[in-house]
Write an enzyme that holds these catalytic residues in place. Sequence first.
Site, PDB file in Angstrom:
ATOM      1  N   GLY A   8      -8.583   5.688   3.194  1.00  0.00           N
ATOM      2  CA  GLY A   8      -9.515   4.853   3.941  1.00  0.00           C
ATOM      3  C   GLY A   8     -10.659   5.652   4.531  1.00  0.00           C
ATOM      4  O   GLY A   8     -11.311   6.449   3.843  1.00  0.00           O
ATOM      5  N   ASN A  42       0.847  -1.184   0.000  1.00  0.00           N
ATOM      6  CA  ASN A  42       0.000   0.000   0.000  1.00  0.00           C
ATOM      7  C   ASN A  42       0.893   1.249   0.000  1.00  0.00           C
ATOM      8  O   ASN A  42       1.548   1.542   1.004  1.00  0.00           O
ATOM      9  CB  ASN A  42      -0.923  -0.025   1.219  1.00  0.00           C
ATOM     10  CG  ASN A  42      -1.849   1.160   1.303  1.00  0.00           C
ATOM     11  OD1 ASN A  42      -1.476   2.293   1.022  1.00  0.00           O
ATOM     12  ND2 ASN A  42      -3.067   0.907   1.730  1.00  0.00           N
ATOM     13  N   GLN A  43       0.920   1.977  -1.116  1.00  0.00           N
ATOM     14  CA  GLN A  43       1.828   3.110  -1.267  1.00  0.00           C
ATOM     15  C   GLN A  43       1.545   4.235  -0.264  1.00  0.00           C
ATOM     16  O   GLN A  43       2.466   4.859   0.250  1.00  0.00           O
ATOM     17  CB  GLN A  43       1.781   3.656  -2.700  1.00  0.00           C
ATOM     18  CG  GLN A  43       2.350   2.689  -3.726  1.00  0.00           C
ATOM     19  CD  GLN A  43       3.793   2.305  -3.422  1.00  0.00           C
ATOM     20  OE1 GLN A  43       4.645   3.147  -3.185  1.00  0.00           O
ATOM     21  NE2 GLN A  43       4.067   1.007  -3.403  1.00  0.00           N
ATOM     22  N   ARG A 100      -1.593   4.999  14.274  1.00  0.00           N
ATOM     23  CA  ARG A 100      -0.341   4.472  13.731  1.00  0.00           C
ATOM     24  C   ARG A 100       0.853   5.173  14.374  1.00  0.00           C
ATOM     25  O   ARG A 100       1.845   4.533  14.727  1.00  0.00           O
ATOM     26  CB  ARG A 100      -0.345   4.651  12.209  1.00  0.00           C
ATOM     27  CG  ARG A 100       0.664   3.808  11.495  1.00  0.00           C
ATOM     28  CD  ARG A 100       0.392   3.756   9.988  1.00  0.00           C
ATOM     29  NE  ARG A 100      -0.732   2.877   9.713  1.00  0.00           N
ATOM     30  CZ  ARG A 100      -1.879   3.265   9.152  1.00  0.00           C
ATOM     31  NH1 ARG A 100      -2.070   4.515   8.788  1.00  0.00           N
ATOM     32  NH2 ARG A 100      -2.844   2.407   8.947  1.00  0.00           N
ATOM     33  N   ASP A 125      -1.349  -3.814  11.071  1.00  0.00           N
ATOM     34  CA  ASP A 125      -2.714  -4.130  10.701  1.00  0.00           C
ATOM     35  C   ASP A 125      -3.552  -3.122  11.459  1.00  0.00           C
ATOM     36  O   ASP A 125      -3.375  -2.943  12.661  1.00  0.00           O
ATOM     37  CB  ASP A 125      -3.113  -5.555  11.055  1.00  0.00           C
ATOM     38  CG  ASP A 125      -4.393  -5.956  10.337  1.00  0.00           C
ATOM     39  OD1 ASP A 125      -4.453  -5.806   9.104  1.00  0.00           O
ATOM     40  OD2 ASP A 125      -5.337  -6.408  11.007  1.00  0.00           O
ATOM     41  N   SER A 126      -4.379  -2.435  10.737  1.00  0.00           N
ATOM     42  CA  SER A 126      -5.125  -1.359  11.375  1.00  0.00           C
ATOM     43  C   SER A 126      -6.523  -1.299  10.800  1.00  0.00           C
ATOM     44  O   SER A 126      -6.798  -1.846   9.736  1.00  0.00           O
ATOM     45  CB  SER A 126      -4.406  -0.027  11.187  1.00  0.00           C
ATOM     46  OG  SER A 126      -4.116   0.199   9.825  1.00  0.00           O
TER      47      SER A 126
END
Length: 192
Positions: free
Chosen positions: A147, A9-10, A175, A67-68
């Site tokens: 997201g 995921n860039q 994060r 992982d979020s």
Amino acid sequence: MRFVLASHNQKKLRELGDILGALGIEVVPLPEGAPEPEENGQTFEENACIKARAAAALTGLPAVADDSGLCVDALDGAPGIYSARYCEGTDADRNAFLLANMAGQENRTCRFVCAIACVQPDGTAFTVRGECEGQLLRECQGTGGFGYDPLFYVPAYGCTFGELPQEVKNQISHRAQALKRLAERLKPNRQE
């Protein structure tokens, strides 16, 4: 320190790279075409470990993986670990699906959760977790981030993650909290 980041995921690579770089950790991307392991864990921590173990095994480097997701109280924690797979399509599709599922719900409390796994080539591993509390809006605001960011309202800042400048988000997000804990764990002279 040099770590491989277990993600393709860039946007996530850029965000994690910015935060870890500021902490003195060099991040290298996962090799192009590296397979993505199946995320079949039952928790954010389990899924982060699955990804980090696969990246460390593939590259021989220490690996970090996150992982979020967004946990909405009115939906019993959904979308949770399924945030990226909540429905088929784009971020906009997932946001619309979440809003449809929240129709008529007054309780808008939610939190972003991030679990980060660090796995050494010898298999030793640990995880850290960060959370950021917020409110789920009834419509998207802002075009930044990715997201569910345009729906995630942060009362202390009076705006969504989608409206916050990236440098501010990088200091307060779930994060960022997890990465600060990671950096603390990686300090060479840390006391157990």
